[in-house]
Design a protein around this motif. Structure first.
Motif, short mmCIF file in Angstrom:
data_model
loop_
_atom_site.label_atom_id
_atom_site.label_comp_id
_atom_site.label_asym_id
_atom_site.label_seq_id
_atom_site.Cartn_x
_atom_site.Cartn_y
_atom_site.Cartn_z
N SER A 130 0.85 -1.19 0.00
CA SER A 130 0.00 0.00 0.00
C SER A 130 0.89 1.24 0.00
CB SER A 130 -0.90 0.01 1.24
OG SER A 130 -0.12 0.19 2.41
N ALA A 131 0.28 2.35 -0.33
CA ALA A 131 1.01 3.62 -0.29
C ALA A 131 1.46 3.94 1.14
CB ALA A 131 0.14 4.74 -0.84
N ALA A 132 0.60 3.63 2.12
CA ALA A 132 0.95 3.90 3.52
C ALA A 132 2.15 3.06 3.94
CB ALA A 132 -0.25 3.61 4.43
N ARG A 133 2.16 1.79 3.59
CA ARG A 133 3.28 0.92 3.94
C ARG A 133 4.57 1.43 3.29
NH1 ARG A 133 4.39 -5.46 4.12
NH2 ARG A 133 6.45 -5.34 3.20
N ARG A 134 4.51 1.81 2.03
CA ARG A 134 5.70 2.34 1.34
C ARG A 134 6.20 3.60 2.03
NH1 ARG A 134 2.70 0.43 -2.85
NH2 ARG A 134 1.79 2.45 -3.35
N GLU A 135 5.29 4.49 2.39
CA GLU A 135 5.69 5.73 3.05
C GLU A 135 6.37 5.44 4.39
OE1 GLU A 135 3.85 9.89 4.83
OE2 GLU A 135 2.58 8.65 3.55
N LEU A 136 5.82 4.51 5.16
CA LEU A 136 6.42 4.15 6.45
C LEU A 136 7.79 3.52 6.25
CD1 LEU A 136 3.19 2.83 8.14
CD2 LEU A 136 4.48 4.87 8.81
N SER A 137 7.93 2.68 5.24
CA SER A 137 9.23 2.07 4.95
C SER A 137 10.26 3.15 4.60
CB SER A 137 9.11 1.06 3.81
OG SER A 137 8.29 -0.02 4.20
N GLU A 138 9.86 4.11 3.77
CA GLU A 138 10.76 5.21 3.39
C GLU A 138 11.18 6.02 4.61
OE1 GLU A 138 8.60 7.38 0.44
OE2 GLU A 138 8.78 5.76 -1.04
N ARG A 139 10.31 6.14 5.58
CA ARG A 139 10.61 6.89 6.80
C ARG A 139 11.39 6.06 7.82
NH1 ARG A 139 6.58 11.32 8.20
NH2 ARG A 139 5.65 11.85 6.21
N GLY A 140 11.59 4.78 7.51
CA GLY A 140 12.33 3.90 8.41
C GLY A 140 11.52 3.42 9.61
N ILE A 141 10.21 3.45 9.50
CA ILE A 141 9.34 3.00 10.60
C ILE A 141 9.12 1.50 10.46
CG2 ILE A 141 7.04 3.18 11.62
CD1 ILE A 141 7.08 6.16 10.82
N ASP A 142 9.57 0.75 11.45
CA ASP A 142 9.52 -0.71 11.44
C ASP A 142 8.18 -1.17 11.99
OD1 ASP A 142 9.89 -3.42 11.65
OD2 ASP A 142 11.79 -3.28 12.75
N LEU A 143 7.35 -1.74 11.13
CA LEU A 143 6.02 -2.18 11.52
C LEU A 143 6.06 -3.46 12.35
CD1 LEU A 143 4.14 -1.23 8.26
CD2 LEU A 143 3.94 -0.13 10.51
N ASP A 144 7.20 -4.14 12.42
CA ASP A 144 7.34 -5.27 13.33
C ASP A 144 7.52 -4.80 14.77
OD1 ASP A 144 7.11 -7.65 11.72
OD2 ASP A 144 8.94 -6.97 10.73
N GLU A 145 7.82 -3.53 14.95
CA GLU A 145 7.98 -2.95 16.29
C GLU A 145 6.71 -2.27 16.79
OE1 GLU A 145 10.64 -3.30 18.28
OE2 GLU A 145 11.41 -4.63 16.73
N GLY A 146 5.67 -2.26 15.97
CA GLY A 146 4.42 -1.65 16.39
C GLY A 146 3.64 -1.08 15.23
N PHE A 147 2.37 -0.85 15.48
CA PHE A 147 1.52 -0.29 14.43
C PHE A 147 1.79 1.21 14.29
CE2 PHE A 147 -0.98 0.55 18.18
CZ PHE A 147 -1.74 1.67 17.88
N ALA A 148 1.29 1.78 13.21
CA ALA A 148 1.50 3.20 12.94
C ALA A 148 0.14 3.87 12.73
CB ALA A 148 2.39 3.39 11.72
N LEU A 149 0.07 5.11 13.12
CA LEU A 149 -1.16 5.88 13.01
C LEU A 149 -0.83 7.24 12.40
CD1 LEU A 149 -4.22 6.14 13.82
CD2 LEU A 149 -3.40 7.15 15.97
N ARG A 150 -1.51 7.56 11.31
CA ARG A 150 -1.35 8.88 10.70
C ARG A 150 -2.54 9.72 11.11
NH1 ARG A 150 -2.33 10.14 4.59
NH2 ARG A 150 -4.23 9.35 5.45
N ILE A 151 -2.24 10.86 11.70
CA ILE A 151 -3.26 11.84 12.08
C ILE A 151 -2.94 13.09 11.28
CG2 ILE A 151 -4.29 13.13 13.97
CD1 ILE A 151 -3.04 10.96 15.87
#
Length: 135
Positions: A47-68
């Motif tokens: 997804s676009a959200a997953r790609r954006e988080l990967s580009e930012r270096g946010i590891d989804l194995d370490e927790g979920f992410a929330l965009r506000i």
């Protein structure tokens, strides 16, 4: 007088769709109406959200992410923010709101939740999300 309304803030939650605890949390979570719509994204799907988080270096194995709005929060901070936005209706939401309303308490408890998730996924034979893997 204008009848135009201000748009509600857009929120996106990226979570592990193969984790039974995560799926249950997402299903039971109730947010106040004034926070706007919450888009749910399975972190294991492209997804676009997953790609954006990967580009930012946010590891989804370490927790979920929330965009506000335009800001991403991750892990314990995301859980704390959701607790503050909870309706408090129902036992689950009241408990979550009380338990994670304190940022300090959330910071202490969240690593234990992540460990529990990791153990559960291993027992179920499910691998990591691995969204930071180089392709």
């Amino acid at each position: 007088m204008s009848s135009q309304r201000t748009p509600r803030p857009t929120m996106t939650m990226v979570y592990d769709g193969q984790c039974p605890m995560c799926r249950r949390f997402v299903r039971l979570q109730r947010l106040r109406r004034d926070v706007g719509e919450l888009e749910l994204v399975d972190a294991r799907q492209e997804s676009a959200a997953r790609r954006e988080l990967s580009e930012r270096g946010i590891d989804l194995d370490e927790g979920f992410a929330l965009r506000i709005g335009e800001q991403w929060v991750h892990g314990g901070e995301a859980l704390h923010r959701l607790a503050l936005m909870s309706t408090g209706s129902g036992l689950f939401n009241r408990t979550m709101a009380r338990l994670f309303a304190s940022p300090r308490r959330t910071a202490r408890l969240y690593p234990w939740l992540c460990r529990g998730r990791s153990i559960l996924l291993r027992l179920l034979g499910r691998g990591p999300i691995d969204n930071l893997r180089r392709r």
